[in-house]
Motif scaffolding. Structure first.
Motif, mmCIF file in Angstrom:
data_model
loop_
_atom_site.group_PDB
_atom_site.id
_atom_site.type_symbol
_atom_site.label_atom_id
_atom_site.label_comp_id
_atom_site.label_asym_id
_atom_site.label_seq_id
_atom_site.Cartn_x
_atom_site.Cartn_y
_atom_site.Cartn_z
ATOM 1 N N ARG A 154 11.743 5.882 -5.325
ATOM 2 C CA ARG A 154 10.647 5.149 -5.815
ATOM 3 C C ARG A 154 9.215 5.701 -5.687
ATOM 4 O O ARG A 154 8.335 5.597 -6.306
ATOM 5 C CB ARG A 154 10.539 3.423 -5.436
ATOM 6 N N GLU A 260 7.606 -2.169 -6.626
ATOM 7 C CA GLU A 260 6.799 -1.195 -6.757
ATOM 8 C C GLU A 260 5.434 -1.466 -7.065
ATOM 9 O O GLU A 260 4.682 -1.204 -7.776
ATOM 10 C CB GLU A 260 7.428 -0.321 -7.862
ATOM 11 N N GLU A 261 4.807 -2.245 -6.112
ATOM 12 C CA GLU A 261 3.248 -2.657 -6.027
ATOM 13 C C GLU A 261 2.840 -2.789 -4.488
ATOM 14 O O GLU A 261 3.927 -3.088 -3.338
ATOM 15 C CB GLU A 261 2.998 -3.771 -6.855
ATOM 16 N N PRO A 291 -0.697 -2.662 -8.676
ATOM 17 C CA PRO A 291 0.591 -2.263 -9.245
ATOM 18 C C PRO A 291 0.890 -0.628 -9.064
ATOM 19 O O PRO A 291 -0.155 0.045 -9.184
ATOM 20 C CB PRO A 291 0.441 -2.631 -10.812
ATOM 21 N N GLY A 292 2.116 -0.254 -8.903
ATOM 22 C CA GLY A 292 2.639 1.110 -8.757
ATOM 23 C C GLY A 292 2.205 1.597 -7.440
ATOM 24 O O GLY A 292 2.723 2.844 -7.149
ATOM 25 N N GLN A 299 -1.189 8.124 -2.821
ATOM 26 C CA GLN A 299 -1.980 7.214 -3.540
ATOM 27 C C GLN A 299 -2.954 6.328 -2.886
ATOM 28 O O GLN A 299 -4.095 6.156 -3.497
ATOM 29 C CB GLN A 299 -0.888 6.168 -4.147
#
Lengths: 306, 306
Positions: A154, A260-261, A291-292, A299
């Motif tokens: 993921r 996935e957050e 989110p994500g 990130q």
């Protein structure tokens, strides 16, 4: 002299499994007297992996002696290594993080760094056909490392090659990837035994933005509620941890692996500004959902602004 | 954006030939827009190699711009790289020197360092079967790099693997190794066009012993007399070069490739002490012969004492 193979302090699955796998390779394939070590107590996921694959828990060491032969995996950052690391005889480095600078060697050594999600993927490539000789526990440890670092594919750090190596190991072992990953993430999510300060330091890297020093902490979990129920005391603990560790602010991102957050805790206006400027977030209250967002390396760190 | 591939400042054969070979591989095999560059005028041996194999002389650049994509070969030492190197986007490092510390990257990159005599040997391994696609000039450049860095296998840095790769390239090209090496060393030995200061800086690395900074200069030659006939003016020039370059003392070792020995110039008592303590030498007069000494990396730097 026995060569000590270790990863970073506060060992996660990759910094526990990769030393075990590489020490096996050096010892059994290359004929080099080598053993895995840990630079601290492994996290709950790494402990599950050791137990699940029937592995021996490596010795925990607190420093190295002058002239010790060492192989470093999963980091090249002196801040994550023993205080005396530059007086040791570093013979090899295998890593997948950015080049930090600060490590020095006396002579030419063997260094392999690749922009992959996991150290174990690099080890697999370096082992070549010799992976066939590896016992089940070594292959299992490597498989678990990749599942851990990619959050079961993921994480945006995942490459096709990490996935292909993971699939090959799983097929070889007859392992159901979803089932193993679920057990690993469940183990990692059980944080009940840890104090707030321990949670803030469990998976954490220092990073400075325009002179302001942050401890950027991440908790990957399938049970975010378990952590977020403790948000008040976690936020209260941030100031003490920051002071003790010589940084200006602790940032905590609770990564929900399944959804996935990430949920970021907002203890004060400084962190509110960081959240708004870095992630274009609209912050109201003491948490904000991003989110994500799953990866500190890809990130969070590259986005951090003040 | 074109990726710039370069080696160290004051380019020798390996820092000229390896960028040419690797840029070819990136461009023609990997489909990456890449070109070789030089961080200064190549030495006379490297110029001979370019001409002998019919290669194009790479562009000489003095610095890199912020965000430039660069691949570094044959060094990882910021002192040997452009001033702005840490603002560039370093995408790959391939080297065979000790890890110096000081280079930093923004994200994970591809790094391959091996304790071999020559960068081109590492390139050969990384190319794998694709070496078969290389034009004659690229194979010839790689062959020349290995002959240069190993001093035709005389240097103690030479490994069996460097020799095997060199032999394979020579067989493929139908080249007589002894003949090519003789021509290369003859080109390197023609130092008539250089000033004393240029000779002292031609193949030189800074190294500190207990706080005293040395510029450790080596001249590899098949005609040591040509250099030693200039010893008086070379020694006179040492103080100026040291002052301009911010070091305490220049050390000059004239390496006689064919007789496998080095002659060290002794301009003053400091250098006399260094020669006696480091090499157990009995110094009388202004030079001393050090039998068997050929390699700065393996024999000079590790031995230096005050």
């Amino acid at each position: 002299m026995t060569t000590k193979v270790f990863g970073h302090k506060a060992p996660d699955t990759d910094s526990t499994g990769s030393p075990i796998a590489w020490a096996w390779y050096l010892r059994e394939v290359k004929g080099i007297d080598a053993k895995p070590c840990l630079l601290g107590q492994p996290n709950t996921e790494a402990l599950f992996v050791i137990s699940h694959w029937g592995l021996e828990t490596p010795e925990i060491i607190s420093d190295v002696a002058e002239g010790d032969k060492v192989v470093i995996v999963d980091t090249n950052n002196p801040a994550e290594l023993p205080a005396s690391i530059n007086s040791a005889d570093i013979v090899q480095i295998i890593d997948h993080h950015k080049l930090t600078g600060g490590l020095e060697t006396k002579g030419p050594i063997d260094i392999t760094m690749r922009p992959l999600a996991c150290t174990a993927t690099i080890l697999y490539d370096l082992m070549g056909e010799d992976i066939a000789k590896a016992p089940k526990g070594v292959k299992g440890a490597m498989l678990s490392c990749i599942l851990s670092d990619t959050l079961e594919f993921r994480s945006p750090t995942t490459t096709d090659h990490d996935r292909a190596v993971c699939d090959a190991l799983a097929a070889d072992l007859g392992v159901d990837i979803g089932d193993l990953a679920a057990k690993m993430f469940e183990a990692k999510s059980d944080v009940s035994a840890f104090s707030d300060a321990e949670l803030l330091r469990m998976d954490s890297k220092e990073y400075a933005v325009e002179g302001t020093k942050f401890r950027v902490s991440v908790l990957e979990t399938t049970a975010p509620k378990m952590v977020l129920d403790r948000k008040a005391s976690l936020m209260a603990s941030m100031a003490d941890v920051a002071k003790e560790d010589g940084v200006d602010q602790v940032l905590l991102f609770v990564v929900d692996i399944l959804n996935e957050e990430a949920t970021m805790l907002i203890p004060n206006d400084l962190v509110k500004t960081v959240a708004e400027k870095s992630f274009d977030a609209n912050v109201e209250g003491d948490t904000v959902v991003l989110p994500g967002v799953m990866s500190r390396k890809k990130q969070i760190i590259p986005a951090l602004k003040l």
